[in-house]
Design a protein around this motif. Structure first.
Motif, PDB file in Angstrom:
ATOM      1  N   MET A   1      -7.015 -40.325   3.740  1.00  0.00           N
ATOM      2  CA  MET A   1      -7.758 -40.272   4.993  1.00  0.00           C
ATOM      3  C   MET A   1      -8.515 -38.955   5.074  1.00  0.00           C
ATOM      4  O   MET A   1      -7.975 -37.903   4.778  1.00  0.00           O
ATOM      5  CB  MET A   1      -6.775 -40.399   6.158  1.00  0.00           C
ATOM      6  CG  MET A   1      -7.412 -40.386   7.530  1.00  0.00           C
ATOM      7  SD  MET A   1      -8.370 -41.819   7.968  1.00  0.00           S
ATOM      8  CE  MET A   1      -7.118 -42.972   8.411  1.00  0.00           C
ATOM      9  N   ASN A   2      -9.774 -39.031   5.489  1.00  0.00           N
ATOM     10  CA  ASN A   2     -10.580 -37.830   5.636  1.00  0.00           C
ATOM     11  C   ASN A   2     -10.117 -37.068   6.879  1.00  0.00           C
ATOM     12  O   ASN A   2     -10.059 -37.622   7.977  1.00  0.00           O
ATOM     13  CB  ASN A   2     -12.060 -38.217   5.765  1.00  0.00           C
ATOM     14  CG  ASN A   2     -12.972 -37.026   5.713  1.00  0.00           C
ATOM     15  OD1 ASN A   2     -12.748 -36.030   6.391  1.00  0.00           O
ATOM     16  ND2 ASN A   2     -13.992 -37.118   4.909  1.00  0.00           N
ATOM     17  N   LYS A  32     -16.169 -52.995  -1.346  1.00  0.00           N
ATOM     18  CA  LYS A  32     -15.208 -51.912  -1.570  1.00  0.00           C
ATOM     19  C   LYS A  32     -15.719 -50.600  -0.971  1.00  0.00           C
ATOM     20  O   LYS A  32     -14.937 -49.822  -0.420  1.00  0.00           O
ATOM     21  CB  LYS A  32     -14.921 -51.749  -3.060  1.00  0.00           C
ATOM     22  CG  LYS A  32     -13.849 -50.725  -3.342  1.00  0.00           C
ATOM     23  CD  LYS A  32     -13.463 -50.694  -4.787  1.00  0.00           C
ATOM     24  CE  LYS A  32     -12.360 -49.669  -5.001  1.00  0.00           C
ATOM     25  NZ  LYS A  32     -11.893 -49.636  -6.365  1.00  0.00           N
ATOM     26  N   SER A  35     -15.068 -50.797   2.692  1.00  0.00           N
ATOM     27  CA  SER A  35     -13.632 -50.666   2.917  1.00  0.00           C
ATOM     28  C   SER A  35     -13.175 -49.216   2.808  1.00  0.00           C
ATOM     29  O   SER A  35     -12.437 -48.729   3.677  1.00  0.00           O
ATOM     30  CB  SER A  35     -12.865 -51.526   1.909  1.00  0.00           C
ATOM     31  OG  SER A  35     -11.478 -51.320   2.037  1.00  0.00           O
ATOM     32  N   THR A  36     -13.591 -48.526   1.755  1.00  0.00           N
ATOM     33  CA  THR A  36     -13.123 -47.149   1.555  1.00  0.00           C
ATOM     34  C   THR A  36     -13.707 -46.187   2.587  1.00  0.00           C
ATOM     35  O   THR A  36     -13.042 -45.237   2.988  1.00  0.00           O
ATOM     36  CB  THR A  36     -13.398 -46.648   0.123  1.00  0.00           C
ATOM     37  OG1 THR A  36     -14.786 -46.725  -0.157  1.00  0.00           O
ATOM     38  CG2 THR A  36     -12.607 -47.439  -0.904  1.00  0.00           C
ATOM     39  N   THR A  39     -11.823 -46.951   6.015  1.00  0.00           N
ATOM     40  CA  THR A  39     -10.449 -46.449   6.066  1.00  0.00           C
ATOM     41  C   THR A  39     -10.348 -44.936   5.879  1.00  0.00           C
ATOM     42  O   THR A  39      -9.255 -44.383   5.937  1.00  0.00           O
ATOM     43  CB  THR A  39      -9.573 -47.142   5.002  1.00  0.00           C
ATOM     44  OG1 THR A  39     -10.119 -46.882   3.715  1.00  0.00           O
ATOM     45  CG2 THR A  39      -9.479 -48.634   5.262  1.00  0.00           C
ATOM     46  N   ARG A  41     -10.997 -43.211   3.143  1.00  0.00           N
ATOM     47  CA  ARG A  41     -10.676 -42.771   1.782  1.00  0.00           C
ATOM     48  C   ARG A  41     -11.898 -42.234   1.055  1.00  0.00           C
ATOM     49  O   ARG A  41     -11.768 -41.582   0.030  1.00  0.00           O
ATOM     50  CB  ARG A  41     -10.065 -43.920   0.988  1.00  0.00           C
ATOM     51  CG  ARG A  41      -8.689 -44.323   1.471  1.00  0.00           C
ATOM     52  CD  ARG A  41      -8.026 -45.336   0.552  1.00  0.00           C
ATOM     53  NE  ARG A  41      -8.882 -46.444   0.221  1.00  0.00           N
ATOM     54  CZ  ARG A  41      -8.781 -47.686   0.690  1.00  0.00           C
ATOM     55  NH1 ARG A  41      -7.818 -47.967   1.552  1.00  0.00           N
ATOM     56  NH2 ARG A  41      -9.593 -48.627   0.317  1.00  0.00           N
ATOM     57  N   PHE A  42     -13.095 -42.517   1.579  1.00  0.00           N
ATOM     58  CA  PHE A  42     -14.338 -42.094   0.940  1.00  0.00           C
ATOM     59  C   PHE A  42     -15.301 -41.630   2.023  1.00  0.00           C
ATOM     60  O   PHE A  42     -15.470 -42.304   3.039  1.00  0.00           O
ATOM     61  CB  PHE A  42     -14.943 -43.273   0.156  1.00  0.00           C
ATOM     62  CG  PHE A  42     -16.279 -42.993  -0.475  1.00  0.00           C
ATOM     63  CD1 PHE A  42     -16.383 -42.153  -1.567  1.00  0.00           C
ATOM     64  CD2 PHE A  42     -17.431 -43.588   0.010  1.00  0.00           C
ATOM     65  CE1 PHE A  42     -17.606 -41.902  -2.153  1.00  0.00           C
ATOM     66  CE2 PHE A  42     -18.664 -43.351  -0.575  1.00  0.00           C
ATOM     67  CZ  PHE A  42     -18.753 -42.503  -1.662  1.00  0.00           C
ATOM     68  N   THR A  43     -15.904 -40.460   1.819  1.00  0.00           N
ATOM     69  CA  THR A  43     -16.914 -39.959   2.740  1.00  0.00           C
ATOM     70  C   THR A  43     -18.265 -40.495   2.271  1.00  0.00           C
ATOM     71  O   THR A  43     -18.655 -40.260   1.132  1.00  0.00           O
ATOM     72  CB  THR A  43     -16.937 -38.419   2.751  1.00  0.00           C
ATOM     73  OG1 THR A  43     -15.640 -37.955   3.137  1.00  0.00           O
ATOM     74  CG2 THR A  43     -17.986 -37.891   3.707  1.00  0.00           C
TER      75      THR A  43
END
Length: 67
Positions: A1-2, A32, A35-36, A39, A41-43
């Motif tokens: 999580m960012n 994907k 999704s990332t 959630t 998980r990816f900025t």
């Protein structure tokens, strides 16, 4: 999580009744990626963030915000 960036993509998708795949197709990325980003998980790049905001016809600050 960012730890620095929140987003409201899920809320906007629910309001507009679209899936991650439909959003991905609309802005030209993979499911994907949506999704990332959703959630945390990816900025996202600035381009992806702006495309998402444009798709929902809102300023980018309504989709993404710094904590």
């Amino acid at each position: 999580m960012n730890d620095e960036l929140d987003n409201h993509i899920h809320k906007f998708r629910l309001q507009h009744k679209i899936s991650q795949q439909e959003l991905a197709d609309a802005i030209g990325v993979s499911r994907k990626t949506i999704s990332t980003v959703e959630t945390g998980r990816f900025t996202p790049s600035v381009v992806i963030a702006l495309r998402i905001a444009k798709h929902f016809n809102v300023p980018v600050e309504q989709v993404f915000e710094l904590r």
